[in-house]
Write an enzyme that holds these catalytic residues in place. Sequence first.
Site, PDB file in Angstrom:
ATOM      1  N   ALA A  28       0.871  -1.182   0.000  1.00  0.00           N
ATOM      2  CA  ALA A  28       0.000   0.000   0.000  1.00  0.00           C
ATOM      3  C   ALA A  28       0.903   1.225   0.000  1.00  0.00           C
ATOM      4  O   ALA A  28       1.196   1.807   1.029  1.00  0.00           O
ATOM      5  CB  ALA A  28      -0.920  -0.016   1.226  1.00  0.00           C
ATOM      6  N   PRO A  60       1.598   7.805  -0.439  1.00  0.00           N
ATOM      7  CA  PRO A  60       2.149   8.676  -1.487  1.00  0.00           C
ATOM      8  C   PRO A  60       3.605   8.380  -1.860  1.00  0.00           C
ATOM      9  O   PRO A  60       4.133   8.984  -2.780  1.00  0.00           O
ATOM     10  CB  PRO A  60       2.029  10.068  -0.875  1.00  0.00           C
ATOM     11  CG  PRO A  60       2.172   9.834   0.591  1.00  0.00           C
ATOM     12  CD  PRO A  60       1.519   8.518   0.869  1.00  0.00           C
ATOM     13  N   GLY A  61       4.286   7.477  -1.129  1.00  0.00           N
ATOM     14  CA  GLY A  61       5.626   7.098  -1.545  1.00  0.00           C
ATOM     15  C   GLY A  61       6.719   7.309  -0.515  1.00  0.00           C
ATOM     16  O   GLY A  61       7.886   7.057  -0.800  1.00  0.00           O
ATOM     17  N   SER A  62       6.374   7.731   0.692  1.00  0.00           N
ATOM     18  CA  SER A  62       7.419   7.973   1.699  1.00  0.00           C
ATOM     19  C   SER A  62       8.184   6.689   2.010  1.00  0.00           C
ATOM     20  O   SER A  62       9.422   6.669   1.996  1.00  0.00           O
ATOM     21  CB  SER A  62       6.815   8.555   2.983  1.00  0.00           C
ATOM     22  OG  SER A  62       5.798   7.719   3.492  1.00  0.00           O
ATOM     23  N   LYS A  63       7.442   5.609   2.249  1.00  0.00           N
ATOM     24  CA  LYS A  63       8.104   4.343   2.593  1.00  0.00           C
ATOM     25  C   LYS A  63       8.696   3.678   1.351  1.00  0.00           C
ATOM     26  O   LYS A  63       9.729   3.020   1.428  1.00  0.00           O
ATOM     27  CB  LYS A  63       7.122   3.420   3.309  1.00  0.00           C
ATOM     28  CG  LYS A  63       6.632   3.995   4.637  1.00  0.00           C
ATOM     29  CD  LYS A  63       5.554   3.114   5.272  1.00  0.00           C
ATOM     30  CE  LYS A  63       4.926   3.809   6.465  1.00  0.00           C
ATOM     31  NZ  LYS A  63       4.070   4.957   6.054  1.00  0.00           N
ATOM     32  N   GLU A  91      -0.548   0.392  -5.272  1.00  0.00           N
ATOM     33  CA  GLU A  91      -1.494   1.335  -4.663  1.00  0.00           C
ATOM     34  C   GLU A  91      -2.885   1.067  -5.222  1.00  0.00           C
ATOM     35  O   GLU A  91      -3.084   1.062  -6.429  1.00  0.00           O
ATOM     36  CB  GLU A  91      -1.064   2.778  -4.941  1.00  0.00           C
ATOM     37  CG  GLU A  91      -2.032   3.830  -4.455  1.00  0.00           C
ATOM     38  CD  GLU A  91      -2.437   3.677  -3.000  1.00  0.00           C
ATOM     39  OE1 GLU A  91      -3.645   3.794  -2.719  1.00  0.00           O
ATOM     40  OE2 GLU A  91      -1.550   3.435  -2.151  1.00  0.00           O
ATOM     41  N   CYS A 127      -1.043   3.334  11.246  1.00  0.00           N
ATOM     42  CA  CYS A 127      -0.965   4.565  12.029  1.00  0.00           C
ATOM     43  C   CYS A 127      -2.201   4.666  12.909  1.00  0.00           C
ATOM     44  O   CYS A 127      -2.833   5.713  13.032  1.00  0.00           O
ATOM     45  CB  CYS A 127      -0.813   5.797  11.134  1.00  0.00           C
ATOM     46  SG  CYS A 127      -2.091   5.953   9.870  1.00  0.00           S
TER      47      CYS A 127
END
EC number: 2.1.1.178
Length: 474
Positions: A124, A127-130, A148, A246
Amino acid sequence: MHSNVYLPEEFLDEMKAILPSHLSMDDFIAACQRPLRKSIRVNTLKISLPAFLERAESKGWTLEPVPWCEEGFWIEADESQVPLGNTAEHMTGLFYIQEASSMMPVSALFDTEECDYDSVLDMAAAPGSKTTQIAAKMENKGVLVANEFSASRVKVLHANIERCGVRNAALSNYDGRVFGGWLPEQFEAVLIDAPCSGEGTVRKDADAMKNWTKESVISISDTQKDLIESAFHALKPGGVMVYSTCTLSLEENQQVCHHLKETFGDLVEFENLSKLFDGADKATTEEGFLHIFPQVYDCEGFFVARLRKLGSAPAPKVKKRLGKFPFEKATKKVEIEIAAQLKQSLDITLPTDASVWLRDNDVWLFPNALEPMLGEFRFSRMGIKIAEAHKKGYRWQHQVATALAQGDESNSVALSIEDAREWFMGRDVRPENLSGQGEVIVKLGNDVIGLGKWVGNRVKNGLPRELVRDKNLF
């Protein structure tokens, strides 16, 4: 202060019931009402840590290390003139604005001796941080499948991958439940940062809990159980999975992990995270998971579990109808010709762990580690597009510069700050007293920002539309 943070009474009762005895509800509520400290992660695909720290000091930024991520820092910066997201360093992909606790799942995934993974699934990803954090940990090697479910968010995911110079990713747009049947035992590591009720996010969104109900928590946990099963099937025996959210409820966290253990028994091993960083034991559960209440590390509420697959399990049966694969692998002769032209025109060398693939006139670079999956699955975007073929050779593309150039290539032009602002607003630039021919790597200082084409004394802008900004730049 976010003193207007909405916290439903029923939610507070739930938290009271599960809060560890050494923590207090007053501290929990007070932490929820405090704004988050801003944090960033240095993108080591683009800049080394020492070089970034030097640059941050020169800009007057105050950095405090995030204990669980070597590249992560809480930051204090004067944003009265220019927001951090509009600084040159952010726009050139040198850092990612990322909440500190969200850096923890990737740190947990790579906190093993054998974490030189060749194939990783981020189930998942937007937006792409991980995703970009994983790519940096992989040093752009192997293959990173970034999935995604939301089609509208895939565009944001791709823009962040592009900005950060990621070239080993393959993007897909599916419900994560498909992976177990379509790509069984394909990945050495899987990250499932699961969609959740977001109970830990009130510090950045005062209204995050406006629609919270216990019923929705239960409903979401059912989806999470499906996703973690799918992720488990997609994992190779011996592989590592990190499950994270989260949110804070037991139903979406511990109970999802226990569901996997109940389903697959001794094939599932929980790995203890109490030594992931100094002080991790303050948030470690009896199973070895990290259940992070916001007052413990002054960050978002978060949950992280690391699991290992100890053996093989029969995967769900699926009927595959893939259709014709539209790409064809370039012959060795064509690949050598493309590599020679790229070297001659832009002084860029093709990496040895990737191969050239062709579709009509488009030239793509796919990671070699992706090849076993090409006949099994359909991706929405793979690797990077490096060129379009035309009568006189090749027209090089933006990502050939941002993902392959190092900044020391001979065919490059360094822009002034003023010209760089124009560039990021999508305009052509006229570097002072310079002219040239053909395509050219465009830099700000020594940071590659894109690819342009000389037209006399003007450099024609080649910035993709999704990366164009319109105001208030550095």
